[in-house]
Design an enzyme around this catalytic site. Structure first.
Site, PDB file in Angstrom:
ATOM      1  N   HIS A 189       0.809  -1.219   0.000  1.00 41.66           N
ATOM      2  CA  HIS A 189       0.000   0.000   0.000  1.00 41.66           C
ATOM      3  C   HIS A 189       0.842   1.269   0.000  1.00 41.66           C
ATOM      4  O   HIS A 189       0.319   2.364   0.198  1.00 41.66           O
ATOM      5  CB  HIS A 189      -0.942   0.033   1.209  1.00 41.66           C
ATOM      6  CG  HIS A 189      -2.025  -0.999   1.137  1.00 41.66           C
ATOM      7  ND1 HIS A 189      -2.921  -1.201   2.145  1.00 41.66           N
ATOM      8  CD2 HIS A 189      -2.355  -1.873   0.162  1.00 41.66           C
ATOM      9  CE1 HIS A 189      -3.747  -2.174   1.818  1.00 41.66           C
ATOM     10  NE2 HIS A 189      -3.426  -2.605   0.614  1.00 41.66           N
TER      11      HIS A 189
ATOM     12  N   TRP B 256      -8.612   7.465  -4.443  1.00 42.16           N
ATOM     13  CA  TRP B 256      -8.144   6.119  -4.129  1.00 42.16           C
ATOM     14  C   TRP B 256      -9.278   5.121  -4.167  1.00 42.16           C
ATOM     15  O   TRP B 256     -10.409   5.424  -3.852  1.00 42.16           O
ATOM     16  CB  TRP B 256      -7.527   6.089  -2.730  1.00 42.16           C
ATOM     17  CG  TRP B 256      -6.327   6.943  -2.569  1.00 42.16           C
ATOM     18  CD1 TRP B 256      -6.279   8.202  -2.074  1.00 42.16           C
ATOM     19  CD2 TRP B 256      -4.977   6.595  -2.903  1.00 42.16           C
ATOM     20  NE1 TRP B 256      -4.985   8.655  -2.078  1.00 42.16           N
ATOM     21  CE2 TRP B 256      -4.167   7.693  -2.581  1.00 42.16           C
ATOM     22  CE3 TRP B 256      -4.384   5.453  -3.450  1.00 42.16           C
ATOM     23  CZ2 TRP B 256      -2.790   7.700  -2.782  1.00 42.16           C
ATOM     24  CZ3 TRP B 256      -3.015   5.456  -3.643  1.00 42.16           C
ATOM     25  CH2 TRP B 256      -2.236   6.569  -3.315  1.00 42.16           C
TER      26      TRP B 256
ATOM     27  N   ILE C  93       0.760   6.914   0.323  1.00 43.71           N
ATOM     28  CA  ILE C  93       0.218   5.785   1.081  1.00 43.71           C
ATOM     29  C   ILE C  93      -1.257   5.629   0.747  1.00 43.71           C
ATOM     30  O   ILE C  93      -2.004   6.616   0.763  1.00 43.71           O
ATOM     31  CB  ILE C  93       0.344   6.025   2.604  1.00 43.71           C
ATOM     32  CG1 ILE C  93       1.780   6.410   2.961  1.00 43.71           C
ATOM     33  CG2 ILE C  93      -0.091   4.788   3.388  1.00 43.71           C
ATOM     34  CD1 ILE C  93       1.908   7.045   4.335  1.00 43.71           C
ATOM     35  N   CYS C  94      -1.671   4.393   0.462  1.00 46.42           N
ATOM     36  CA  CYS C  94      -3.084   4.140   0.191  1.00 46.42           C
ATOM     37  C   CYS C  94      -3.733   3.677   1.492  1.00 46.42           C
ATOM     38  O   CYS C  94      -3.646   2.508   1.863  1.00 46.42           O
ATOM     39  CB  CYS C  94      -3.205   3.064  -0.895  1.00 46.42           C
ATOM     40  SG  CYS C  94      -4.895   2.643  -1.292  1.00 46.42           S
ATOM     41  N   LEU C  95      -4.335   4.616   2.216  1.00 44.05           N
ATOM     42  CA  LEU C  95      -4.908   4.310   3.533  1.00 44.05           C
ATOM     43  C   LEU C  95      -6.171   5.160   3.684  1.00 44.05           C
ATOM     44  O   LEU C  95      -6.104   6.386   3.604  1.00 44.05           O
ATOM     45  CB  LEU C  95      -3.874   4.665   4.621  1.00 44.05           C
ATOM     46  CG  LEU C  95      -4.224   4.349   6.072  1.00 44.05           C
ATOM     47  CD1 LEU C  95      -4.337   2.849   6.277  1.00 44.05           C
ATOM     48  CD2 LEU C  95      -3.164   4.914   7.016  1.00 44.05           C
TER      49      LEU C  95
END
Lengths: 252, 154
Positions: B86, B147, B93-95
């Site tokens: 991620h 995202w 950051i993919c959060l």
């Protein structure tokens, strides 16, 4: 020369890819900004007939407005403020709410900020000498983004707290395989997420009150549909639901 | 704290708390944050017993004057970007809590804890599958990416 051309065409191509997301977000922001700049957070009272103009070309809606008009009239009733005892009960309930949120695992540190503002608003409106002043103060504070946002966050946290406290009950209302906690994190605690049935139900039980929601949608019934939340409670606040938006109704 | 805007007041409060009670393996560069409250650097150690043991990372937090209603912009910076499904090689950051699921009740501390746990639960060090494409085309600001959050297990 031709090389240069190729380079710039590739750049444009890449920019086209970059901008896809940005354009969508930009447009969303623009729409939100237009709405927020052109409308107050809490509007003034209006007669129910003002809805007529908005839906003048829609028979189904016009019928429903007629039905609505016979039941409701916008008037100056702010029940909580006009009943000192009930206000006091509510104040005590609000006062104790922070510790119960912290017990549920909400971080004391951030909850505190929102709680403090929430209590400050309650105090400020109750300290006003007359009911009229209280109402004016309430209206004013709710139209200040700084206060309004803090109040909304705190109500969202209270709602989330209630959902988590009674998660066995509420889990039946949640679609998909999300847990109540997931749902709270994704749909209740973040700002600007729409409030559905389940939010209202939990918010009402958290504040020990009842709400009647009058649904005005394009369904074929000639009358508006009413729901009391939680079921069987005495409605304290009346809301008019139109897709995407709630208005407060003041009963005759 | 007189004369501070609500966002500055809140950030000041968060800075104090992060200084006094930092989560394990996390430390904030206080001097830098005090110079400019709207941009912090946080140091993070890989947790013992995980794939990142012995590594250290730097996170950059950027805030706007709408914080905490606006989420912070959080990216890994420096020469060690964690290799994680991620985390893109440019530090993005993919959060979900950094965009869609951000709530004003969250804080720098809760973001740090989420990132620590995201790293710690990783089973295989690898970049996201669309890393090359994303890094080439994305905006500098990860908040400008729409995202898709698909996998919560890592």
């Amino acid at each position: 020369m031709s090389e240069k051309f190729e380079l710039s065409s590739e750049q444009t191509h890449q920019e086209g890819q970059i901008n896809q997301d940005e354009l969508i977000l930009q447009q969303q922001r623009q729409i939100q900004q237009e709405i927020s700049e052109s409308t107050p957070l809490v509007g003034e009272l209006e007669a129910i007939s003002s809805l007529n103009a908005e839906y003048s070309s829609d028979e189904v809606y016009l019928q429903k407005i007629k039905d609505l008009a016979s039941k409701y009239n916008y008037g100056y009733i702010e029940k909580l403020l006009s009943n000192k005892d009930e206000f006091k009960t509510f104040y005590t309930l609000a006062e104790n709410s922070k510790s119960s949120l912290v017990e549920l695992g909400f971080p004391q540190f951030t909850v505190e900020d929102f709680y403090d503002t929430f209590m400050e608003v309650l105090k400020r409106i109750s300290d006003m000498p007359t009911l009229e002043d209280s109402k004016r103060e309430l209206h004013q504070l709710f139209n200040e983004q700084g206060y309004s946002d803090y109040m909304v966050v705190y109500l969202r946290l209270l709602t989330s707290g209630q959902l988590q406290r009674e998660k066995d009950f509420y889990s039946c209302f949640i679609e998909g395989d999300r847990t109540v906690i997931d749902f709270c994190h994704q749909e209740v605690e973040p700002m600007y997420k729409e409030s559905d049935h389940i939010h209202i139900m939990a918010a009402c039980s958290a504040m020990n009150t009842g709400v009647r929601v009058v649904y005005m949608d394009r369904g074929n019934n000639k009358q508006v549909t009413e729901h009391d939340l939680p079921e069987g409670s005495t409605p304290y606040v009346h809301l008019l639901y139109r897709p995407g938006h709630y208005d407060i109704l003041y009963p005759n | 704290m007189a004369g501070m805007s609500p966002s500055e007041r809140r950030l000041q409060k968060e800075l104090m708390s992060l200084m006094k009670e930092p989560p394990p393996g996390v430390s904030v560069d206080v001097d830098l944050a005090e110079q400019n409250l709207l941009q912090w650097i946080v140091h993070m150690e890989g947790v013992t017993g995980t794939l990142y043991e012995g590594e250290s990372f730097q996170l950059q937090f950027k805030f706007t004057n709408k914080y905490p209603f606006d989420s912070p912009e959080v990216t890994f910076i420096g020469n060690n970007i964690p290799v994680h499904p991620h985390v893109y090689s440019n530090g993005h950051i993919c959060l979900s809590i950094l965009t869609d699921d951000w709530s004003p009740a969250l804080s720098v501390q809760s973001v740090c804890l989420s990132i620590v746990s995201m790293l710690s639960s990783c089973k295989e060090k690898k970049r996201p599958s669309d890393n090359a494409f994303y890094v080439k085309t994305c905006s500098k600001n990860p908040k400008k990416t729409k995202w898709w959050y698909h996998d919560d297990s890592v």
